[in-house]
Design a protein around this motif. Structure first.
Motif, mmCIF file in Angstrom:
data_model
loop_
_atom_site.group_PDB
_atom_site.id
_atom_site.type_symbol
_atom_site.label_atom_id
_atom_site.label_comp_id
_atom_site.label_asym_id
_atom_site.label_seq_id
_atom_site.Cartn_x
_atom_site.Cartn_y
_atom_site.Cartn_z
ATOM 1 N N SER A 80 0.831 -1.200 0.000
ATOM 2 C CA SER A 80 0.000 0.000 0.000
ATOM 3 C C SER A 80 0.866 1.250 0.000
ATOM 4 N N HIS A 81 0.297 2.342 -0.553
ATOM 5 C CA HIS A 81 0.908 3.663 -0.431
ATOM 6 C C HIS A 81 0.366 4.391 0.797
ATOM 7 N N ASN A 82 -0.581 3.775 1.502
ATOM 8 C CA ASN A 82 -1.154 4.376 2.699
ATOM 9 C C ASN A 82 -0.294 3.988 3.904
ATOM 10 N N MET A 83 0.620 4.875 4.264
ATOM 11 C CA MET A 83 1.557 4.571 5.342
ATOM 12 C C MET A 83 0.850 4.434 6.690
ATOM 13 N N ALA A 84 -0.230 5.216 6.878
ATOM 14 C CA ALA A 84 -0.968 5.114 8.145
ATOM 15 C C ALA A 84 -1.582 3.728 8.299
ATOM 16 N N ALA A 85 -2.122 3.181 7.200
ATOM 17 C CA ALA A 85 -2.714 1.845 7.260
ATOM 18 C C ALA A 85 -1.663 0.795 7.564
ATOM 19 N N ILE A 86 -0.479 0.929 6.976
ATOM 20 C CA ILE A 86 0.591 -0.039 7.236
ATOM 21 C C ILE A 86 1.057 0.052 8.688
ATOM 22 N N GLN A 87 1.172 1.277 9.210
ATOM 23 C CA GLN A 87 1.589 1.422 10.610
ATOM 24 C C GLN A 87 0.561 0.829 11.564
#
Length: 434
Positions: free
Chosen positions: A214-221
């Motif tokens: 994903s490019h969604n860093m918040a989701a990965i964190q």
């Protein structure tokens, strides 16, 4: 450490650019026709080798949630295709323990002529499920997807959003030991994305393995216990999500000259079944001041003009350009379009164009952000998108005329506002303390 669910040993994937492999009789007939026409194979330029992946070594334990980050063309999707056995590696090997389910493209594994109901059973069978097991989960799958009304309609009539809803529901509900999800979730709306992330979190809590690109860093964190950074086909980082994401975002580079964005533009088309239109590409994004001169830096409340230049190679009556800004960890902060309500798109013919987006006072506080562009055709199945993000640095400013920048920067937005002087509402005698 948990028992490994996936072992990746010295994986490499090599492609030969400009070379056509002769896998079928028709391929050989084409080559023979070219030779008869005087186009000898020796006249063809030699193929250039391109390594999409090289020397990747990883071990992913059972129950691990691993997020994979990296720019476009870094090799993330190639790695997932190798893990999903869609393509074979050129070097090395992959060992996967347990049943695996993957969702890499919209409608992967779906037959367009079959109904949604039939495709649930077909896709489940492909994933190795028994018919009784699929039937037991069927109602839950359909309810999660939200396509109950259309479940007996051929999926060729589904929108791309409906495709991905049903495909994700099948992949996530058939109890795989390893669940692999690519950036395909970006197709869905925000409510569906939240449900998908919640389901992926549930899968991880149940002790199953999740691999998420994903490019969604918040989701990965939030979702992942570990992050892997792929850069130019090689392993650049592997560890705690915060550390890996910080290193990845730092590598994007802050704008220091005339352009905050300068790339040929990677165009991603959401609907793989739609006929491909003519090409379009982003040329540049510049940050300019009031005098139209390039800014050396952008500060809070500075007047800023973002100038987008793009090229179109076809004629389209409806076209729009969009600007998007995310926080450092991928939280969406700003989105604006030349056609915000999709009622005022502009028409284009082949050529080069320029469009400006002006801020009287740039509202973001001091810090690092991500900025990206999108070129789109409103109300049509396919959308071009430029996923190549760059880092946007916002410098501190003395926005309150106190002689120095604000002491606290634990916020993202700084909008113009004003406080009134305190006004007494009720006169009271304050008793002296005893």
């Amino acid at each position: 450490m948990s028992k490994p669910a996936i072992t990746i040993e010295n994986i490499g994937k090599r492609y030969r650019l400009g070379q056509t492999h002769e896998h079928t009789l028709s391929d050989r007939l084409v080559r023979l026709a070219r030779q008869l026409g005087g186009k000898a194979t020796a006249d063809v330029a030699p193929a250039e080798e391109f390594w999409a992946l090289r020397d990747i070594n990883l071990e992913i334990g059972e129950g691990d949630s691993v997020g994979i980050v990296g720019g476009n063309g870094a090799g993330k999707s190639t790695l997932l295709k190798i893990l999903s056995r869609i393509t074979q590696p050129s070097t090395g090997r992959v060992l996967v323990r347990g049943r695996m389910s993957s969702l890499l493209e919209v409608g992967t594994g779906f037959h367009p002529e079959l109904t949604g109901r039939e495709n649930v059973f077909l896709n489940g069978t492909i994933l190795g499920m028994r018919r009784a097991e699929i039937a037991r989960k069927f109602d839950e799958i359909v309810a999660f997807s939200g396509v109950e009304k259309f479940i007996d309609t051929p999926v060729k009539r589904y929108s791309s959003g409906m495709h991905v809803r049903l495909a994700f529901a099948v992949a996530a509900h058939l109890e795989p030991d390893v669940l692999i999800i690519d950036e395909v979730l970006a197709v869905g709306d925000s409510e569906f994305q939240k449900r998908c992330l919640g389901k992926m979190d549930d899968v991880a809590r149940e002790g199953r393995t999740v691999i998420f690109v994903s490019h969604n860093m918040a989701a990965i964190q939030k979702l992942c216990s570990r992050a892997v950074w792929i850069r130019k086909g090689q392993l650049a980082g592997n560890g705690a999500p915060t550390d890996v994401i910080d290193a990845y975002l730092d590598s994007l580079g802050a704008p220091t000259g005339t352009e905050v964005f300068d790339a040929p533009g990677y165009m991603y088309r959401y609907d793989p079944h739609a006929a491909a239109p003519q090409d379009a590409r982003v040329i540049s994004l510049q940050a300019l001041g009031r005098d139209d001169r390039p800014l050396r830096e952008i500060g809070t409340w500075d007047p800023v003009r973002f100038r987008i230049e793009f090229e179109v190679r076809g004629a389209f009556p409806s076209f729009s350009a969009e600007l998007q800004i995310w926080s450092r960890d991928g939280v969406p902060l700003f989105h604006s379009s030349t056609s915000p309500d999709q009622n005022r798109p502009f028409g284009v013919i082949p050529g080069r164009y320029r469009v400006d987006c002006d801020f009287e006072q740039f509202p973001l506080a001091q810090g690092d952000y991500q900025i990206g562009l999108r070129l789109a055709i409103p109300c049509i199945e396919y959308v071009w998108r430029n996923d190549a993000l760059c880092k946007l640095h916002v410098a501190a400013r003395d926005i309150f005329d106190s002689g120095k920048p604000p002491a606290s920067i634990n916020y993202l937005v700084a909008t113009a506002h004003q406080w009134s002087a305190p006004q007494a509402l009720l006169a009271q005698q304050v008793a002296e303390p005893k």
